[in-house]
Design an enzyme around this catalytic site. Structure first.
Site, PDB file in Angstrom:
ATOM      1  N   CYS A 115      62.112  57.949  38.692  1.00 24.31           N
ATOM      2  CA  CYS A 115      61.429  58.410  37.687  1.00 24.31           C
ATOM      3  C   CYS A 115      62.100  59.921  37.391  1.00 24.31           C
ATOM      4  O   CYS A 115      62.308  60.827  38.374  1.00 24.31           O
ATOM      5  CB  CYS A 115      59.759  58.592  37.876  1.00 24.31           C
ATOM      6  SG  CYS A 115      59.370  59.266  36.349  1.00 24.31           S
ATOM      7  N   THR A 116      62.104  60.132  35.961  1.00 25.57           N
ATOM      8  CA  THR A 116      62.811  61.464  35.667  1.00 25.57           C
ATOM      9  C   THR A 116      62.041  62.574  36.086  1.00 25.57           C
ATOM     10  O   THR A 116      62.730  63.699  36.112  1.00 25.57           O
ATOM     11  CB  THR A 116      62.855  61.508  34.026  1.00 25.57           C
ATOM     12  OG1 THR A 116      61.538  61.236  33.586  1.00 25.57           O
ATOM     13  CG2 THR A 116      63.847  60.469  33.452  1.00 25.57           C
TER      14      THR A 116
ATOM     15  N   TYR B 264      56.124  56.378  28.409  1.00 25.14           N
ATOM     16  CA  TYR B 264      56.495  54.835  28.216  1.00 25.14           C
ATOM     17  C   TYR B 264      56.077  54.167  29.575  1.00 25.14           C
ATOM     18  O   TYR B 264      55.921  53.018  29.464  1.00 25.14           O
ATOM     19  CB  TYR B 264      57.978  54.885  28.040  1.00 25.14           C
ATOM     20  CG  TYR B 264      58.589  55.176  26.845  1.00 25.14           C
ATOM     21  CD1 TYR B 264      58.029  55.793  25.821  1.00 25.14           C
ATOM     22  CD2 TYR B 264      59.955  54.740  26.657  1.00 25.14           C
ATOM     23  CE1 TYR B 264      58.634  56.031  24.764  1.00 25.14           C
ATOM     24  CE2 TYR B 264      60.725  55.113  25.566  1.00 25.14           C
ATOM     25  CZ  TYR B 264      59.852  55.948  24.694  1.00 25.14           C
ATOM     26  OH  TYR B 264      60.440  56.044  23.122  1.00 25.14           O
ATOM     27  N   GLY B 265      55.972  54.898  30.568  1.00 25.33           N
ATOM     28  CA  GLY B 265      55.707  54.156  31.976  1.00 25.33           C
ATOM     29  C   GLY B 265      54.327  53.201  31.941  1.00 25.33           C
ATOM     30  O   GLY B 265      54.189  52.599  33.042  1.00 25.33           O
TER      31      GLY B 265
ATOM     32  N   ASP C  19      65.358  59.962  26.270  1.00 21.02           N
ATOM     33  CA  ASP C  19      64.182  59.410  27.290  1.00 21.02           C
ATOM     34  C   ASP C  19      62.755  59.465  26.563  1.00 21.02           C
ATOM     35  O   ASP C  19      62.753  59.799  25.359  1.00 21.02           O
ATOM     36  CB  ASP C  19      64.135  60.995  28.086  1.00 21.02           C
ATOM     37  CG  ASP C  19      62.793  60.523  29.369  1.00 21.02           C
ATOM     38  OD1 ASP C  19      62.675  59.378  29.913  1.00 21.02           O
ATOM     39  OD2 ASP C  19      62.103  61.633  29.426  1.00 21.02           O
TER      40      ASP C  19
HETATM   41  N1  DGL Z   1      60.787  59.117  31.582  1.00 19.26           N
HETATM   42  C1  DGL Z   1      59.862  58.260  32.348  1.00 19.26           C
HETATM   43  C2  DGL Z   1      60.493  57.557  33.659  1.00 19.26           C
HETATM   44  O1  DGL Z   1      61.474  57.826  34.122  1.00 19.26           O
HETATM   45  C3  DGL Z   1      58.564  58.843  32.857  1.00 19.26           C
HETATM   46  C4  DGL Z   1      57.709  59.345  31.983  1.00 19.26           C
HETATM   47  C5  DGL Z   1      57.047  58.224  31.240  1.00 19.26           C
HETATM   48  O2  DGL Z   1      56.207  57.395  31.608  1.00 19.26           O
HETATM   49  O3  DGL Z   1      57.379  57.971  29.886  1.00 19.26           O
HETATM   50  O4  DGL Z   1      60.184  56.212  33.748  1.00 19.26           O
END
Ligand code: DGL
Length: 269
Positions: free
Chosen positions: A188-189, A47-48, A15
């Site tokens: 989203c996680t 990453y989002g 992740d």
């Molecule tokens: N893990 C990201 C997702 O599920 C959330 C955190 C991020 O923006 O990196 O999209």
């Protein structure tokens, strides 16, 4: 797919940071005898908010790192990766990669929802991948999506409930509720940690869909079908590209328990 015969090889999960541990938590519930190698790119999270190209570049390095452990399968436990980079990643590796989108919505297919809401990061929502997959499987379905960028930092701050998250949730979710959605996908996680707050705002009538739970069930079936279920000792090895302050405490919020050991690694090529 290759080398599927070795049951005792670990499962790789990655992740953008700690969020994927909510998925690991679900995996460990249904697969208690597996070794899991987790990589969280905490040095480059989020990453989002990044472009598709950058997400793909980072995800490639994440996958490459997990390959060092001879993993039998990889779970891309990040929705931003699953919605922006999965096809490319799959073309580039022979290890099966399970993403959050397809398997994550398996249980929706049995329901007869007509209007579904999706919330996630900017990268997940802009990609429209969820929408495409859902519309393909459920003809005539109406989808209302909304990026909720403030949810991730709120959760990382440990701010799951109370006035502030409720106010933010109210603001984000109002347009979806105005459209009378029947179910809301937490794409989203981090969002499972906001479950009680989100439920309070959307009310009893709207179902909450948590893809992490479905992905864990899908992974179990995948391992069973390929004769890959492990029968070893349950273990979780945690690797991160940065270990910021209070990390162990934040990890506990996501995983449910304090981590025993955290390894610091650099995965950048
Ligand atoms: N893990 C990201 C997702 O599920 C959330 C955190 C991020 O923006 O990196 O999209």
């Amino acid at each position: 797919m290759q080398n599927l015969e070795h049951k005792e090889r670990p499962i790789g999960v990655f992740d953008s940071g700690i969020g994927g541990l909510t998925v690991v938590k679900e995996i460990r519930k249904v697969l208690p005898k597996e070794a899991i190698i987790y990589f969280g790119d905490s040095a480059r999270v989020p990453y989002g908010t990044k472009s598709k190209e950058t997400i793909l570049r980072f995800a490639r390095e994440d996958v490459k790192f997990l390959q060092r452990f001879n993993v039998k399968v990889i779970v891309a436990a990040c929705f931003s990766v699953s919605s922006n980079a999965l096809e490319e990643l799959r073309k580039e590796t022979s290890i099966p990669i399970i993403g959050m989108i397809g398997p994550g919505i398996n249980n929706i297919l049995e329901k007869s929802y007509k209007k579904i809401g999706i919330i996630g990061t900017q990268a997940t929502i802009t990609s429209k991948t969820f929408e495409r997959v859902l519309k393909n499987k459920l003809k005539g379905i109406k989808i209302y999506s909304k990026a909720c960028p403030l949810f991730v930092p709120l959760v990382e701050e440990g701010w799951f409930s109370g006035k502030v998250p409720e106010l933010v949730a109210e603001e984000y979710l109002a347009p979806l509720l105005d459209n009378n959605i029947e179910a809301l996908i937490l794409a989203c996680t981090h969002y499972p940690l906001l479950y009680p707050t989100i439920k309070k705002i959307i009310g009893e009538k709207v179902d909450i869909i948590e893809p992490g739970k479905e992905v864990a069930i899908f992974l179990k079936k995948f391992l069973e079908n390929n004769n890959l279920i492990g029968f070893g000792r349950n273990s979780l090895s945690l690797y991160f590209s940065d270990i910021p302050r209070d990390f162990r405490k934040i990890i506990k919020n996501f995983l449910g328990t304090y981590p025993r050991k955290i390894h610091l690694v650099n995965v950048e090529n």
